[in-house]
Design a protein around this motif. Structure first.
Motif, PDB file in Angstrom:
ATOM      1  N   GLN A  37       4.266  20.064  27.581  1.00 49.47           N
ATOM      2  CA  GLN A  37       3.733  20.519  29.182  1.00 49.47           C
ATOM      3  C   GLN A  37       4.900  21.154  29.961  1.00 49.47           C
ATOM      4  O   GLN A  37       4.556  21.981  30.468  1.00 49.47           O
ATOM      5  CB  GLN A  37       3.332  19.320  29.660  1.00 49.47           C
ATOM      6  N   HIS A  58      -1.037  13.590  33.831  1.00 49.00           N
ATOM      7  CA  HIS A  58      -2.081  14.055  34.726  1.00 49.00           C
ATOM      8  C   HIS A  58      -1.841  14.194  35.893  1.00 49.00           C
ATOM      9  O   HIS A  58      -2.745  14.699  36.984  1.00 49.00           O
ATOM     10  CB  HIS A  58      -3.355  12.934  34.505  1.00 49.00           C
ATOM     11  N   TYR A  59      -0.847  13.951  36.632  1.00 49.66           N
ATOM     12  CA  TYR A  59      -0.639  13.955  37.920  1.00 49.66           C
ATOM     13  C   TYR A  59       0.927  14.762  37.991  1.00 49.66           C
ATOM     14  O   TYR A  59       1.846  14.478  37.671  1.00 49.66           O
ATOM     15  CB  TYR A  59      -0.100  12.511  38.709  1.00 49.66           C
ATOM     16  N   SER A 118      -7.616   5.687  36.445  1.00 52.24           N
ATOM     17  CA  SER A 118      -8.181   6.492  35.554  1.00 52.24           C
ATOM     18  C   SER A 118      -7.223   6.296  34.362  1.00 52.24           C
ATOM     19  O   SER A 118      -7.377   6.740  33.093  1.00 52.24           O
ATOM     20  CB  SER A 118      -7.814   8.071  35.818  1.00 52.24           C
ATOM     21  N   ALA A 126      -7.075  13.064  39.110  1.00 54.43           N
ATOM     22  CA  ALA A 126      -6.165  13.307  37.992  1.00 54.43           C
ATOM     23  C   ALA A 126      -6.583  14.625  37.448  1.00 54.43           C
ATOM     24  O   ALA A 126      -7.671  15.160  37.369  1.00 54.43           O
ATOM     25  CB  ALA A 126      -6.426  12.104  36.943  1.00 54.43           C
ATOM     26  N   GLN A 127      -5.625  15.455  36.847  1.00 52.29           N
ATOM     27  CA  GLN A 127      -5.688  16.979  36.348  1.00 52.29           C
ATOM     28  C   GLN A 127      -6.220  16.591  34.735  1.00 52.29           C
ATOM     29  O   GLN A 127      -5.535  17.239  33.993  1.00 52.29           O
ATOM     30  CB  GLN A 127      -4.642  17.634  36.564  1.00 52.29           C
ATOM     31  N   GLY A 128      -7.229  15.914  34.672  1.00 60.32           N
ATOM     32  CA  GLY A 128      -7.396  15.556  33.136  1.00 60.32           C
ATOM     33  C   GLY A 128      -8.206  14.460  32.972  1.00 60.32           C
ATOM     34  O   GLY A 128      -7.880  13.473  33.895  1.00 60.32           O
ATOM     35  N   ALA A 169      -3.012   8.972  29.007  1.00 57.90           N
ATOM     36  CA  ALA A 169      -2.107   9.878  28.449  1.00 57.90           C
ATOM     37  C   ALA A 169      -2.165   9.988  26.859  1.00 57.90           C
ATOM     38  O   ALA A 169      -2.908   9.325  26.411  1.00 57.90           O
ATOM     39  CB  ALA A 169      -0.727   9.368  28.919  1.00 57.90           C
TER      40      ALA A 169
END
Lengths: 489, 496
Positions: free
Chosen positions: B104, B359-360, B374, B449-451, B455
């Motif tokens: 990432q 995600h953050y 989430s 959350a971006q997804g 995790a």
């Protein structure tokens, strides 16, 4: 099953149940609740199965891990702990029945998490009850605080989280700030923290230090709610009522007074403490808490908060009884743990039933509710009478023993406190009972009937236990007399 | 041929020689696989040495067959074995989890370079730990520092550049101070081997240069170790580094500097300089206490999750120094046990942060509100490791708190004050950890959350392994305690 392994089973079984609940919760609510009920019954079977051994005078013990020389995770069952474990595991069954009715009727969210944490709290309770030394006790004491935190903060809105913060803050600050140093101090001076008949501190510590160490223990064990560390208990009332009923009337608070009693009997030693003048303050602190909490309870308008302050007062009965340091009073302390548990769980069950059926939480709303909910208010009346100590309820038995012990010690403060608080208890419970049965309901209030059957079933059962304990308390007294006899030998 | 006697040297040269090869592994994922297997091998080497040492063994290795003091000596006793476990454990576990987070944050073509630098840091840190020779310690210190500058600055966060520049300047000052000190001692004794140094300082007639050297070495290493108030490089460097680098460095980097500081002091100076013990103790004790209190207070009001944990590290270093400053068996035992336990707790916390960061992107607390809904497993792992950091019974952190309080109580009246400070700071830790917990669990979400979901499994699994290790070593701490206890005896046996 061998009694030594039964200890480990009793502690690990609720953890397994918690896991089972988490898994079952993914499939069906009915399955999850079946796991809870059968789990609770299984735990009671294991714990109660140890009783014959105890009556025969055996003291099952097992060591799990020796962390450092002299410090180990070890369990040893003695009459006080046995009584506490039997009480908590037995009431868990009734409470589970009640929970199912209550949680479904009120459509609470996150029920799987609720039942899961409940089982974990019971595992921690078993650990506290069976702990063989201070270190192990502390381990499970903290586990109990942490496992009940999600239950207190269950609702999750801002006000609840604030209350839960008080709950966690007070309990952890007192335990880390006072209880832990007291434990380490004990290990340093005595070289051990094992609960030993006759105590371990005699000859290792003396003078004002005894009073100081006792203070660290009493206020460090925040769960006993001796003022001024009682604030967490009213704060915990934001939890769903089954939590208040089993945990904040039985398991958690009794873990507090149980710990104090156990420390007085098995760490200090009753005779050692009686001979030490610097320990005499404890009776006054407990007496002050009893009177002050009762006065505060008089002024409460919310039913659950009133019950919480009543619990604060009743807990200090146990502390005071233990602090009188006479054999009869020690028995009284143990008996009062049982009698109060039956009475207070009934009162909370009733409060929850009223909320479920009528959405009423304030005292002023209870006028004439007895005619709409006769079973609930009947049970409530029994519980209230037990709090006051009127025969034929369990509360009378324990008051009898505590008073007898106080007379034996010639402790006028204790005698006066018991009499005064009986009057105060009557002053805040009887008006509610009167209002519920004899006042006329406000015009235009909504019609409602009894709470769901499972709720009514549970509260009737505990009301019967409260009455029954007046007549059938022999085994409990027999068991706890063993403690006194052991010390005397 | 018995391979066991070569373990100390293998510990260093395996990651060091592997680093350039990893650079060549261009195809996707291969660099990660190579670096991870090397790190795991290092961990196995460290573990096998630790088991031998815990059984009363000791490793000493002469490079090229040249005996000390002429040749270069490597040695592994209980203290070094403990540190090797921490360093290689942190290196291996963080690499094992690293791939999703590194994918990432680091572009594909720069990844081989990144992993090669990682192995160099690892090689440098274990090199410091096994060296029995003051100059080699300096060489390995430089290797690990230079490579760690690369790692920290290697992420996408441009704010890492000023942070790493500050770290570079202060780290270089620290290393230079150390070198000046070593130079002075060499001037007076003519040797660089620590054991030899100890033997020869006694014969030195003019003690003043040695005193100056002790000052330079102590300050230089304290800078490297981020002892308050020389810690200012640490919070920003840890905050803006790539997340997995923070996991690795936070778990072990400063502890290696503390290791050298303590070793130098106990092995070389205390036996020979009159009154040095007292000076060492009086110098470190107030700094440790200040560090604990100031850093904990700062952490209570910090709004960025990574910086909050980084600042908390400064306080935790204070605990380690506090135990060491008692100069007793119990104090050193507490100090070393805390090195191990803090590595577990802080490593786990930063791993959970790395999970969240998947995600953050913004790790300020107010942006993380409601993340537990989430990512429930990540949040739960954070809670477990947080409890260990606070020192709740049943976790590894409790063991070191218990030992530290026990050691403090041996010091009479001052002990009571110290116990009070330790307890107050534990409660401060409760406050700053619980702020995060409440934010994750109860605050209404600010950003989505971006997804979806949790995790990646790889990252989550390692996070939970570390979280469970925090509980495991809280209930069964025998092995690290045996090593720590042997290490404390070793150091004290030297001064008596």
């Amino acid at each position: 099953m061998n009694a030594d392994t039964a200890i480990l089973v009793a502690i690990s079984l609720p953890m397994v149940i918690a896991l089972g609940i988490a898994v079952a919760g993914r499939f069906s609510d009915n399955l999850r609740e079946a796991v809870t009920l059968f789990g609770a019954a299984g735990l009671a079977w294991v714990v109660w199965g140890m009783l014959p051994d105890l009556f025969a005078g055996h003291r099952p013990a097992v060591e799990v891990s020796q962390l450092m020389p002299g410090i180990s995770i070890a369990f040893r069952v003695e009459p006080l702990g046995m009584l506490f474990a039997a009480l908590a595991s037995g009431l868990w069954i009734i409470n589970s029945v009640y929970s199912i009715g209550y949680m479904r009727a009120n459509k609470e969210k996150n029920q799987t998490r609720f039942y899961c944490c409940f089982a974990l709290a019971l595992a921690a309770t078993m650990g506290v009850a069976f702990a063989g030394n201070l270190f192990t006790l502390f381990l499970f004491y903290e586990a109990l605080t942490l496992s009940t935190y999600p239950l207190v903060s269950h609702k999750g809105d801002a006000a609840t989280v604030r209350s839960a913060r008080i709950y966690l803050g007070v309990l952890l600050c007192t335990s880390i700030g006072l209880f832990l140093p007291a434990i380490i101090w004990t290990y340093k001076v005595a070289g051990t923290g094992d609960f030993t008949v006759g105590g371990i501190l005699a000859g290792h510590i003396g003078g004002a230090d005894v009073g100081l160490l006792l203070g660290l223990f009493v206020f460090g064990v925040g769960k006993a709610a001796v003022m001024p560390v009682h604030r967490w208990l009213p704060a915990a009332m934001v939890a769903p009522t089954p939590v208040s009923a089993l945990l904040h009337a039985v398991a958690v608070v009794k873990a507090g007074v149980f710990t104090i009693t156990k420390i007085i009997v098995y760490v200090f030693g009753v005779d050692f403490l009686f001979a030490e003048p610097s320990s005499s303050w404890l009776v006054y602190a407990a007496a002050f808490t009893i009177i002050a909490a009762s006065v505060v309870a008089l002024r409460q308008q919310n039913l659950k908060r009133l019950l919480a302050y009543s619990t604060v007062a009743q807990l200090s009965y146990v502390v005071m009884a233990a602090a009188v340091l006479k054999p009869l009073a020690e028995v009284g302390a143990a008996v009062h743990m049982v009698a109060h548990a039956f009475g207070k769980i009934t009162l909370f069950f009733a409060a929850g039933a009223i909320y479920t059926a009528a959405r009423k939480t304030e005292l002023g709303q209870l006028r004439g509710i007895g005619r709409r909910m006769p079973w609930t208010m009947g049970a409530f009346t029994v519980g209230a009478l037990s709090m006051i100590g009127v025969p034929p309820t369990g509360g009378f038995v324990s008051k009898w023993y505590i008073l007898a012990g106080a007379f034996e010690a010639g402790n006028l403060v204790a005698i006066f406190t018991i009499i005064a608080s009986t009057a105060l208890n009557a002053a805040y419970f009887l008006p509610i009972v009167y209002m519920a049965w004899f006042a006329t309901e406000e015009a235009g209030s909504k019609a409602h009937g009894e709470a769901p059957p499972m709720v009514v079933l549970a509260l009737t059962a505990t009301a019967l236990l409260t009455l029954g304990f007046f007549f059938f308390n022999g085994p409990v007294i027999e068991l706890e007399s063993q403690v006194v006899r052991e010390v005397a030998q | 041929m018995d391979l066991t006697i070569h373990l100390p040297v293998l510990q260093v040269i395996v990651p060091m020689l592997a680093a350039p090869f990893v650079l060549l592994l261009k195809p996707r994922g291969l660099a990660w696989a190579g670096a991870t297997s090397v790190a795991l091998l290092s961990f196995c080497i460290a573990l096998s040495m630790a088991v031998t040492v815990a059984g009363g063994g000791h490793f000493s290795y002469d490079m090229g067959g040249w005996p000390a003091p002429y040749g270069i000596e490597l040695s592994v006793g209980a203290f070094s074995a403990l540190l090797l476990l921490i360093v290689t454990g942190a290196g291996a576990l963080s690499l094992l989890a690293a791939r999703p987070s590194v994918d990432q944050q680091i572009e594909q073509e720069r990844q081989p370079l990144f992993y090669a630098a990682w192995l160099l840091v690892l090689a440098g840190l274990v090199g410091i730990t096994v060296s029995a020779d003051a100059f080699n310690i300096f060489v390995f210190m430089e290797i690990s520092s230079l490579a760690s500058y690369v790692l920290i600055a290697g992420g996408p966060d441009r704010r890492a550049l000023p942070a790493v520049f500050k770290y570079l300047i202060m780290g270089t000052i620290g290393a230079t101070f150390y070198l000046i000190g070593v130079g002075l001692v060499y001037m007076m004794t003519g040797t660089l081997n620590l054991a030899d140094m100890e033997a020869r300082i006694g014969g030195v007639t003019d003690i003043n240069p040695i005193l100056v050297a002790a000052g330079f070495i102590t300050i230089g290493l304290a800078l490297k170790a981020a002892v308050f108030p020389l810690h200012v490089w640490l919070p920003n460097a840890y905050t803006h580094a790539p997340h997995m680098v923070t996991v690795f460095l936070a778990a072990c980097a400063t502890k290696v500097a503390i290791y050298v500081l303590i070793r130098f002091d106990f092995f070389v100076f205390q036996a020979n300089l009159p009154g040095h013990q007292l000076q060492f103790s009086l110098f470190l004790l107030p700094l440790a206490l200040l560090g604990i209190l100031v850093a904990s207070s700062v952490a209570m009001f910090e709004g960025h999750l990574k910086r909050l944990l980084a600042v908390s590290s400064v306080a935790q270093i204070g605990y380690i120094m506090l135990g060491a400053s008692f100069l007793t068996q119990a104090g050193l035992l507490a100090s070393f046990a805390h090195m191990f336990n803090h590595a577990l707790a802080k490593g786990g916390l930063f791993l959970a942060v790395a999970c969240l960061a998947i995600h953050y992107r913004d790790l300020r607390l107010d942006q993380l509100a409601g993340a537990a809904r989430s990512m429930p497993l990540t949040a739960a792992a954070f809670v477990v490791c947080g409890l260990s950091l606070i020192g709740i019974p049943g976790t590894a952190g409790f063991i070191s708190k218990w030992l530290l309080i026990g050691a403090a109580l041996e010091r009479g009246f001052l002990g009571f004050v110290l116990v009070a400070i330790i307890l107050v700071s534990s409660l401060m830790a409760l406050v700053y950890i619980w702020r995060v917990v409440e934010t994750l669990y109860f605050k209404p979400a600010v950003v989505e959350a971006q997804g979806p979901g949790e995790a990646p499994l790889q990252l989550l699994l390692v996070t939970w392994v570390v979280a469970l290790a925090n509980i495991g070593f809280g209930l069964f701490p025998q092995f690290p305690l045996a090593l720590s206890s042997a290490a404390a005896e070793l150091l004290l046996g030297h001064t008596l």
